[in-house]
Design a protein around this motif. Structure first.
Motif, PDB file in Angstrom:
ATOM      1  N   CYS A 481     -28.540  38.180 -58.464  1.00  0.00           N
ATOM      2  CA  CYS A 481     -28.339  36.883 -59.119  1.00  0.00           C
ATOM      3  C   CYS A 481     -27.245  36.942 -60.181  1.00  0.00           C
ATOM      4  O   CYS A 481     -26.491  35.971 -60.356  1.00  0.00           O
ATOM      5  CB  CYS A 481     -29.649  36.406 -59.728  1.00  0.00           C
ATOM      6  N   HIS A 662     -34.928  39.467 -51.879  1.00  0.00           N
ATOM      7  CA  HIS A 662     -35.348  38.595 -52.980  1.00  0.00           C
ATOM      8  C   HIS A 662     -36.652  37.888 -52.618  1.00  0.00           C
ATOM      9  O   HIS A 662     -37.638  37.907 -53.368  1.00  0.00           O
ATOM     10  CB  HIS A 662     -34.241  37.587 -53.272  1.00  0.00           C
ATOM     11  N   TYR A 695     -38.427  44.004 -57.924  1.00  0.00           N
ATOM     12  CA  TYR A 695     -37.917  43.168 -59.011  1.00  0.00           C
ATOM     13  C   TYR A 695     -36.991  43.967 -59.928  1.00  0.00           C
ATOM     14  O   TYR A 695     -35.922  43.492 -60.326  1.00  0.00           O
ATOM     15  CB  TYR A 695     -39.078  42.608 -59.835  1.00  0.00           C
ATOM     16  N   ARG A 700     -34.595  41.575 -61.967  1.00  0.00           N
ATOM     17  CA  ARG A 700     -35.436  40.403 -62.259  1.00  0.00           C
ATOM     18  C   ARG A 700     -36.566  40.853 -63.197  1.00  0.00           C
ATOM     19  O   ARG A 700     -37.732  40.962 -62.828  1.00  0.00           O
ATOM     20  CB  ARG A 700     -35.977  39.816 -60.955  1.00  0.00           C
TER      21      ARG A 700
END
Length: 733
Positions: A481, A662, A695, A700
């Motif tokens: 991201c 993801h 993650y 994340r």
């Protein structure tokens, strides 16, 4: 032994007196002469025995030498093993070939009691003229004690005499800085008693194939050995007091021994100049900061000798490779860059590699040392016309864009399309055939794609924002991201220089979504709503629908599901209006998710079932898994935990199969809850631990912290305590 068949030997008749007393002698080339009286019978002359000359020609070893233990160990196998070729990879002159040979030779002098010969063949030198073999052989003969008047004129005769003298002797012959094999071959001693070591910036294939030379490629110093070199020269106290500048020197010199030595020498010669100032010069001036008055110690001069030896076409190719986007380059991109077919490009790259100006890694990608790149880039700006450089960059950018467009289509078939300009002459995209090849290419070229996007922005090419569009699905599936956000910010910057109505809408939609994915909602909202207004004003209803979808996702990530459902429903209406069924299915997915979050499970199930039919019709596996994900969540929330787990598993496998890591992490997070509801705590913990790992790898941290809290709370509950639910807000779509 039988003598039958031989004729009896006849007695020699007496000679006249005049012949018996003849005593004239030719004294040419003879030292002391003894005149004898009358001589009868044969004459045997014995010259006094002299010890053979033992040459000791090795230069002194520079005290900067450190490390190279593995290479020294390999050289240690050299005596009696035939020629050894020491060449450079990942760099050029200044990588320490000669230093290495001298270090090894000084440690093994006992293995060469009959002497050591050394010659610098000037293969790469200031005057650009390599030494002729005949001059080198003559020097060896003189060093071996042959009187100059006795040295033959012809090279072949000189070589024969040289090999005769050293035959059977245990000697070391160092042929330093060779230009090519033809220069070296006449200098190779015969037999196997001598050891020959050759250094060159080129890979001398003839020496390897015809004479069995062992090839010892030499790379840059690792960081620990580079640090040791600086500490040795500067002293441990000064190095410790300047720890941060020393780190910067190591990073900027990238393990090139000559560069490190120049910086260390400057620091010693000018103690009033701080290491920080030297670092600033090196960072701002690049290789020019390492210029010295002595050409042999000046890195720009050393590099210029290698550059000057190249053919004109190779000089141009090296310059274009230096300005190409990215730290390395693959063969297909390089072929597009220089505008030649892959077979021709491969030959050029191989010859640049053999000249030690380029290196090829185990994956077949080509790179050059940063300081070599700095020198080659300056040469390109000087020697390659500006238009030629511009066209080369456009070709390679076009290669990246058109190949990325193919890869995106393989990741998300039937998703919104975007037109791109035809590839310019000399640019040919790489054909990709399946999902695996698309992901592999994206992974391999990702850094270069980002670099190409920035180069396109600098060159005023619309490919800048279109490359961001081509990469977006790869970024989202891999959970990259932050890189996605950076790409869209670069895209917006490029549009400020070259406005594009459609580009302005697309970029703002995706930039807003990238911000939302990272919880940057205040930054996201203006971009999303401006894109919506522009699309509505331009009558571009497809992009208007996409803007509604992304606004809805932003609201959902903020747990504002009523607003999210409104925008997703409007997207469904608009996609129905324009007849875009694949994207309508995607919008139905979104309405199903938001309705489920609000507890309206009937509406959610109807929309997801309808979406699933359309996804299967158009072969959209990623979106199928999204619909199944929502249906599994509905089953869990309505008490059908076992069916929820089964559907989650199907969705998880689909996401893993298409590389949607993801989404896979999200499902692993959510599947823990129906496991827990059935009392299967171990399986819940395992799923959450896997989700946490994914993650963290994706950066994340917020979601990873959520899972950490779940695992910690689960561990704090005693084994005999029954627990079927932990409050949590699993990640949204």
């Amino acid at each position: 032994m039988s003598t039958s068949g031989r004729r009896p030997r006849q007695p020699t008749p007496p000679q006249p007196r005049e012949a018996q007393t003849a005593n004239e002698v030719n004294t040419a080339g003879v030292g002391a002469v003894v005149q004898a009286g009358a001589v009868h019978g044969g004459v045997h002359v014995h010259r006094p025995a002299h010890d053979p000359v033992v040459p000791r020609q090795l230069p002194a070893l520079p005290d900067q030498f450190v490390g190279r233990a593995a290479e020294i160990a390999l050289l240690g196998q050299a005596p009696g093993a035939g020629p050894v070729l020491v060449s450079a990879i990942g760099g050029t002159g200044g990588i320490g070939k000669t230093w290495l040979v001298l270090r090894w030779a000084q440690d093994h002098l006992a293995a060469f009691p009959d002497g050591q010969l050394f010659v610098d063949l000037h293969g790469f030198s200031p005057d650009g003229t390599p030494m002729e073999p005949i001059a080198a052989v003559r020097g060896f003969l003189v060093a071996l004690g042959v009187e100059p008047a006795r040295i033959p004129v012809d090279l072949h005769a000189q070589t024969a005499l040289y090999r005769t003298i050293v035959a059977g002797r245990r000697m070391l012959v160092v042929l330093d800085n060779a230009a090519d094999s033809a220069q070296v071959e006449p200098l190779l001693p015969g037999g196997d008693s001598c050891t020959t070591v050759v250094t060159s910036r080129r890979t001398l294939h003839t020496l390897i194939t015809r004479h069995g030379a062992r090839h010892l490629p030499l790379d840059v110093l690792p960081d620990d050995e580079a640090r040791a070199l600086l500490v040795r020269r500067l002293g441990s106290r000064r190095a410790d007091d300047n720890a941060e500048p020393v780190d910067h020197v190591i990073a900027l010199c990238r393990g090139l021994p000559l560069a490190l030595a120049v910086i260390a020498s400057r620091a010693l010669a000018h103690p009033q100049v701080s290491l920080g100032e030297l670092v600033t010069d090196l960072r701002e001036l690049g290789v020019d900061a390492l210029a010295e008055d002595d050409p042999a110690s000046s890195l720009p001069a050393v590099l210029s000798w290698s550059y000057r030896a190249l053919p004109a076409t190779h000089k141009s190719a090296l310059g274009l490779l230096a300005i190409a986007p990215g730290a390395d380059i693959g063969l297909p991109a390089a072929a597009n860059l220089i505008g030649r077919p892959p077979a021709h490009a491969r030959r050029v790259l191989r010859q640049l590699e053999e000249a030690s100006l380029l290196r090829q890694d185990a994956d077949g990608r080509y790179a050059m040392h940063d300081l070599v790149r700095s020198h080659a880039m300056a040469a390109a700006l000087r020697d390659v016309p500006a238009d030629e450089r511009h066209q080369a960059l456009l070709r390679v950018i076009s290669f990246y864009l058109h190949t990325a467009r193919q890869a995106k289509h393989l990741l998300v078939p039937a998703r919104e399309a975007l037109e791109v300009d035809p590839a310019p002459p000399g640019s040919t995209p790489l054909p990709l055939t399946d999902l695996r090849s698309a992901f592999d290419w994206f992974e391999t070229e990702h850094r270069n794609l980002l670099a190409a996007q920035k180069t396109a922005c600098d060159e005023g090419d619309e490919a800048s924002w279109k490359l961001a569009w081509a990469m977006v699905n790869f970024h989202l599936r891999r959970g990259r991201c932050h890189e996605d956000l950076a790409a869209w910010r670069t895209a917006l910057s490029s549009l400020e220089r070259m406005p594009d109505p459609v580009g302005g809408i697309v970029v703002r939609i995706h930039l807003g979504d990238a911000c939302s994915q990272l919880d940057l909602h205040r930054e996201a909202a203006p971009h999303l709503h401006e894109a919506l207004a522009r699309a509505r004003d331009a009558g571009l209803h497809g992009y208007e629908a996409l803007a509604h979808l992304m606004i809805g996702r932003s609201h959902e990530l903020q747990q504002q599901d009523h607003q999210a459902l409104q925008h997703a429903s409007e997207a469904v209406r608009l996609y129905t209006q324009v007849g875009n069924e694949p994207m309508r299915a995607f919008a139905l997915n979104a309405t199903g998710t938001y309705a489920a979050n609000l507890g309206n499970y009937d509406l959610a199930r109807r929309n997801c079932d309808e979406a699933l039919v359309l996804h299967r019709k158009y072969g959209q596996e990623s979106s199928q898994s999204h619909a199944l994900d929502t249906l599994a969540y509905i089953d869990h929330r309505t008490g059908n935990h076992q069916r929820s787990i089964e559907i989650y598993r199907r969705a998880l496998q689909m996401r893993l199969d298409i590389g949607h890591l993801h989404g896979a992490a999200n499902i692993l997070h959510r599947i823990g809850h129906p496991y827990l509801a059935l009392g299967r705590r171990r399986e819940a913990r395992t799923a959450w631990q896997e989700a946490r790992q994914m993650y963290r790898r994706q950066g994340r941290d917020r979601e990873a912290d959520q899972v950490d809290r779940l695992v910690a709370r689960l561990a704090s509950i005693t084994d005999d305590h029954t627990i079927t639910h932990l409050p949590d807000s699993p990640p949204r779509s």
